[in-house]
Design a protein around this motif. Sequence first.
Motif, PDB file in Angstrom:
ATOM      1  N   PRO A  53      49.091  36.702  59.291  1.00  0.00           N
ATOM      2  CA  PRO A  53      49.881  35.458  59.246  1.00  0.00           C
ATOM      3  C   PRO A  53      49.750  34.756  57.893  1.00  0.00           C
ATOM      4  O   PRO A  53      48.716  34.831  57.250  1.00  0.00           O
ATOM      5  CB  PRO A  53      49.273  34.601  60.350  1.00  0.00           C
ATOM      6  CG  PRO A  53      48.465  35.517  61.185  1.00  0.00           C
ATOM      7  CD  PRO A  53      48.086  36.685  60.347  1.00  0.00           C
ATOM      8  N   VAL A  54      50.838  34.085  57.494  1.00  0.00           N
ATOM      9  CA  VAL A  54      50.841  33.389  56.206  1.00  0.00           C
ATOM     10  C   VAL A  54      50.494  31.926  56.437  1.00  0.00           C
ATOM     11  O   VAL A  54      51.083  31.253  57.279  1.00  0.00           O
ATOM     12  CB  VAL A  54      52.225  33.507  55.522  1.00  0.00           C
ATOM     13  CG1 VAL A  54      52.222  32.778  54.193  1.00  0.00           C
ATOM     14  CG2 VAL A  54      52.606  34.968  55.330  1.00  0.00           C
ATOM     15  N   CYS A  55      49.514  31.426  55.669  1.00  0.00           N
ATOM     16  CA  CYS A  55      49.104  30.028  55.746  1.00  0.00           C
ATOM     17  C   CYS A  55      49.225  29.402  54.363  1.00  0.00           C
ATOM     18  O   CYS A  55      49.083  30.078  53.350  1.00  0.00           O
ATOM     19  CB  CYS A  55      47.666  29.912  56.230  1.00  0.00           C
ATOM     20  SG  CYS A  55      47.449  30.414  57.947  1.00  0.00           S
ATOM     21  N   LYS A  56      49.474  28.116  54.338  1.00  0.00           N
ATOM     22  CA  LYS A  56      49.627  27.408  53.073  1.00  0.00           C
ATOM     23  C   LYS A  56      48.753  26.160  53.080  1.00  0.00           C
ATOM     24  O   LYS A  56      48.618  25.496  54.110  1.00  0.00           O
ATOM     25  CB  LYS A  56      51.094  27.020  52.869  1.00  0.00           C
ATOM     26  CG  LYS A  56      51.376  26.388  51.528  1.00  0.00           C
ATOM     27  CD  LYS A  56      52.855  26.172  51.321  1.00  0.00           C
ATOM     28  CE  LYS A  56      53.099  25.572  49.942  1.00  0.00           C
ATOM     29  NZ  LYS A  56      54.495  25.342  49.680  1.00  0.00           N
ATOM     30  N   ILE A  57      48.196  25.862  51.918  1.00  0.00           N
ATOM     31  CA  ILE A  57      47.409  24.637  51.768  1.00  0.00           C
ATOM     32  C   ILE A  57      48.380  23.531  51.339  1.00  0.00           C
ATOM     33  O   ILE A  57      49.045  23.655  50.306  1.00  0.00           O
ATOM     34  CB  ILE A  57      46.296  24.829  50.717  1.00  0.00           C
ATOM     35  CG1 ILE A  57      45.313  25.901  51.179  1.00  0.00           C
ATOM     36  CG2 ILE A  57      45.578  23.517  50.473  1.00  0.00           C
ATOM     37  CD1 ILE A  57      44.262  26.272  50.159  1.00  0.00           C
ATOM     38  N   MET A  58      48.480  22.484  52.184  1.00  0.00           N
ATOM     39  CA  MET A  58      49.405  21.380  51.877  1.00  0.00           C
ATOM     40  C   MET A  58      48.964  20.117  52.588  1.00  0.00           C
ATOM     41  O   MET A  58      48.131  20.158  53.485  1.00  0.00           O
ATOM     42  CB  MET A  58      50.837  21.746  52.302  1.00  0.00           C
ATOM     43  CG  MET A  58      51.020  21.870  53.799  1.00  0.00           C
ATOM     44  SD  MET A  58      52.721  21.958  54.344  1.00  0.00           S
ATOM     45  CE  MET A  58      53.164  23.611  53.968  1.00  0.00           C
ATOM     46  N   ASP A  59      49.554  18.998  52.198  1.00  0.00           N
ATOM     47  CA  ASP A  59      49.351  17.727  52.881  1.00  0.00           C
ATOM     48  C   ASP A  59      50.357  17.682  54.031  1.00  0.00           C
ATOM     49  O   ASP A  59      51.539  17.411  53.827  1.00  0.00           O
ATOM     50  CB  ASP A  59      49.554  16.560  51.911  1.00  0.00           C
ATOM     51  CG  ASP A  59      49.221  15.219  52.542  1.00  0.00           C
ATOM     52  OD1 ASP A  59      48.953  15.176  53.762  1.00  0.00           O
ATOM     53  OD2 ASP A  59      49.233  14.213  51.813  1.00  0.00           O
ATOM     54  N   TYR A  60      49.887  17.963  55.241  1.00  0.00           N
ATOM     55  CA  TYR A  60      50.789  18.108  56.390  1.00  0.00           C
ATOM     56  C   TYR A  60      51.489  16.804  56.749  1.00  0.00           C
ATOM     57  O   TYR A  60      52.666  16.797  57.099  1.00  0.00           O
ATOM     58  CB  TYR A  60      50.003  18.644  57.596  1.00  0.00           C
ATOM     59  CG  TYR A  60      50.895  19.025  58.752  1.00  0.00           C
ATOM     60  CD1 TYR A  60      51.802  20.065  58.644  1.00  0.00           C
ATOM     61  CD2 TYR A  60      50.829  18.341  59.965  1.00  0.00           C
ATOM     62  CE1 TYR A  60      52.621  20.416  59.695  1.00  0.00           C
ATOM     63  CE2 TYR A  60      51.642  18.686  61.023  1.00  0.00           C
ATOM     64  CZ  TYR A  60      52.541  19.721  60.883  1.00  0.00           C
ATOM     65  OH  TYR A  60      53.359  20.068  61.921  1.00  0.00           O
ATOM     66  N   GLY A  61      50.789  15.683  56.629  1.00  0.00           N
ATOM     67  CA  GLY A  61      51.399  14.370  56.928  1.00  0.00           C
ATOM     68  C   GLY A  61      52.562  14.086  55.990  1.00  0.00           C
ATOM     69  O   GLY A  61      53.628  13.631  56.417  1.00  0.00           O
ATOM     70  N   LYS A  62      52.370  14.375  54.700  1.00  0.00           N
ATOM     71  CA  LYS A  62      53.437  14.155  53.720  1.00  0.00           C
ATOM     72  C   LYS A  62      54.605  15.111  53.979  1.00  0.00           C
ATOM     73  O   LYS A  62      55.770  14.727  53.870  1.00  0.00           O
ATOM     74  CB  LYS A  62      52.888  14.359  52.313  1.00  0.00           C
ATOM     75  CG  LYS A  62      53.900  14.073  51.228  1.00  0.00           C
ATOM     76  CD  LYS A  62      53.304  14.222  49.851  1.00  0.00           C
ATOM     77  CE  LYS A  62      54.354  13.844  48.832  1.00  0.00           C
ATOM     78  NZ  LYS A  62      54.287  14.632  47.638  1.00  0.00           N
ATOM     79  N   PHE A  63      54.288  16.352  54.355  1.00  0.00           N
ATOM     80  CA  PHE A  63      55.320  17.351  54.662  1.00  0.00           C
ATOM     81  C   PHE A  63      56.194  16.885  55.828  1.00  0.00           C
ATOM     82  O   PHE A  63      57.420  16.951  55.759  1.00  0.00           O
ATOM     83  CB  PHE A  63      54.653  18.690  54.989  1.00  0.00           C
ATOM     84  CG  PHE A  63      55.580  19.721  55.532  1.00  0.00           C
ATOM     85  CD1 PHE A  63      56.475  20.384  54.698  1.00  0.00           C
ATOM     86  CD2 PHE A  63      55.579  20.042  56.881  1.00  0.00           C
ATOM     87  CE1 PHE A  63      57.346  21.341  55.195  1.00  0.00           C
ATOM     88  CE2 PHE A  63      56.437  20.994  57.383  1.00  0.00           C
ATOM     89  CZ  PHE A  63      57.322  21.640  56.542  1.00  0.00           C
ATOM     90  N   LYS A  64      55.555  16.397  56.902  1.00  0.00           N
ATOM     91  CA  LYS A  64      56.313  15.905  58.060  1.00  0.00           C
ATOM     92  C   LYS A  64      57.161  14.687  57.695  1.00  0.00           C
ATOM     93  O   LYS A  64      58.301  14.562  58.131  1.00  0.00           O
ATOM     94  CB  LYS A  64      55.365  15.549  59.210  1.00  0.00           C
ATOM     95  CG  LYS A  64      54.906  16.758  59.997  1.00  0.00           C
ATOM     96  CD  LYS A  64      54.017  16.385  61.146  1.00  0.00           C
ATOM     97  CE  LYS A  64      54.775  15.614  62.194  1.00  0.00           C
ATOM     98  NZ  LYS A  64      54.000  15.355  63.410  1.00  0.00           N
ATOM     99  N   PHE A  65      56.611  13.787  56.881  1.00  0.00           N
ATOM    100  CA  PHE A  65      57.335  12.595  56.453  1.00  0.00           C
ATOM    101  C   PHE A  65      58.568  12.978  55.649  1.00  0.00           C
ATOM    102  O   PHE A  65      59.667  12.456  55.884  1.00  0.00           O
ATOM    103  CB  PHE A  65      56.416  11.693  55.624  1.00  0.00           C
ATOM    104  CG  PHE A  65      57.112  10.498  55.035  1.00  0.00           C
ATOM    105  CD1 PHE A  65      57.409   9.404  55.813  1.00  0.00           C
ATOM    106  CD2 PHE A  65      57.484  10.482  53.700  1.00  0.00           C
ATOM    107  CE1 PHE A  65      58.067   8.299  55.284  1.00  0.00           C
ATOM    108  CE2 PHE A  65      58.137   9.388  53.153  1.00  0.00           C
ATOM    109  CZ  PHE A  65      58.425   8.293  53.949  1.00  0.00           C
ATOM    110  N   ASP A  66      58.410  13.906  54.694  1.00  0.00           N
ATOM    111  CA  ASP A  66      59.545  14.351  53.868  1.00  0.00           C
ATOM    112  C   ASP A  66      60.616  15.040  54.711  1.00  0.00           C
ATOM    113  O   ASP A  66      61.818  14.844  54.491  1.00  0.00           O
ATOM    114  CB  ASP A  66      59.067  15.290  52.755  1.00  0.00           C
ATOM    115  CG  ASP A  66      58.279  14.550  51.681  1.00  0.00           C
ATOM    116  OD1 ASP A  66      58.418  13.308  51.600  1.00  0.00           O
ATOM    117  OD2 ASP A  66      57.544  15.219  50.924  1.00  0.00           O
ATOM    118  N   ALA A  67      60.191  15.843  55.684  1.00  0.00           N
ATOM    119  CA  ALA A  67      61.153  16.536  56.553  1.00  0.00           C
ATOM    120  C   ALA A  67      61.952  15.527  57.380  1.00  0.00           C
ATOM    121  O   ALA A  67      63.172  15.658  57.525  1.00  0.00           O
ATOM    122  CB  ALA A  67      60.428  17.513  57.470  1.00  0.00           C
TER     123      ALA A  67
END
Length: 163
Positions: free
Chosen positions: A50-64
């Motif tokens: 599986p592919v995983c990415k290091i990111m700020d999940y809260g910011k990702f959800k907000f931008d989406a």
Amino acid sequence: MINEQIRDKEVRLIGAEGEQIGIVPLKEAQRLASEKSLDLVKIAPQAKPPVCKIMDYGKFKFDAAKKEKEARKKQKTVSLKEVRLSASIEKHDFETKMRNAEKFLKAGDKVKISVVFRGREMMHTQKGYTILEQALVLLEEIGVAEQKPKFEGRSMIIVVAPK
């Protein structure tokens, strides 16, 4: 899935800036994410590994959510307005109804023009075709007919869409 929800032994890891880190054990990936104070997010669970990415999940959800809200703002809902005519309509009444239809088309709505037949008027359906043809001639600059006139019960209908 994010952080501790991921249960795979090893994952293909993508860094915070989008760089390929490679296949690493899950504990190592979680350690790298926590060092940068970011989340480990599984973005392709069906891949092997599986592919995983290091990111700020809260910011990702907000931008989406923000992008989705913008897309909804730009969306135009086209409604269907109806103009009802009779088979024995007078000239002035017809012109008034066509002005209304023109106003609807300019607002970006579709217009359903229907000629209703009552009683013995059903024997003179040709009048309905004539009335609808006159309506199309008046509206041809701002609208286009979607299909030919058709019968629905005791009324003849045509739908005109804005150009």
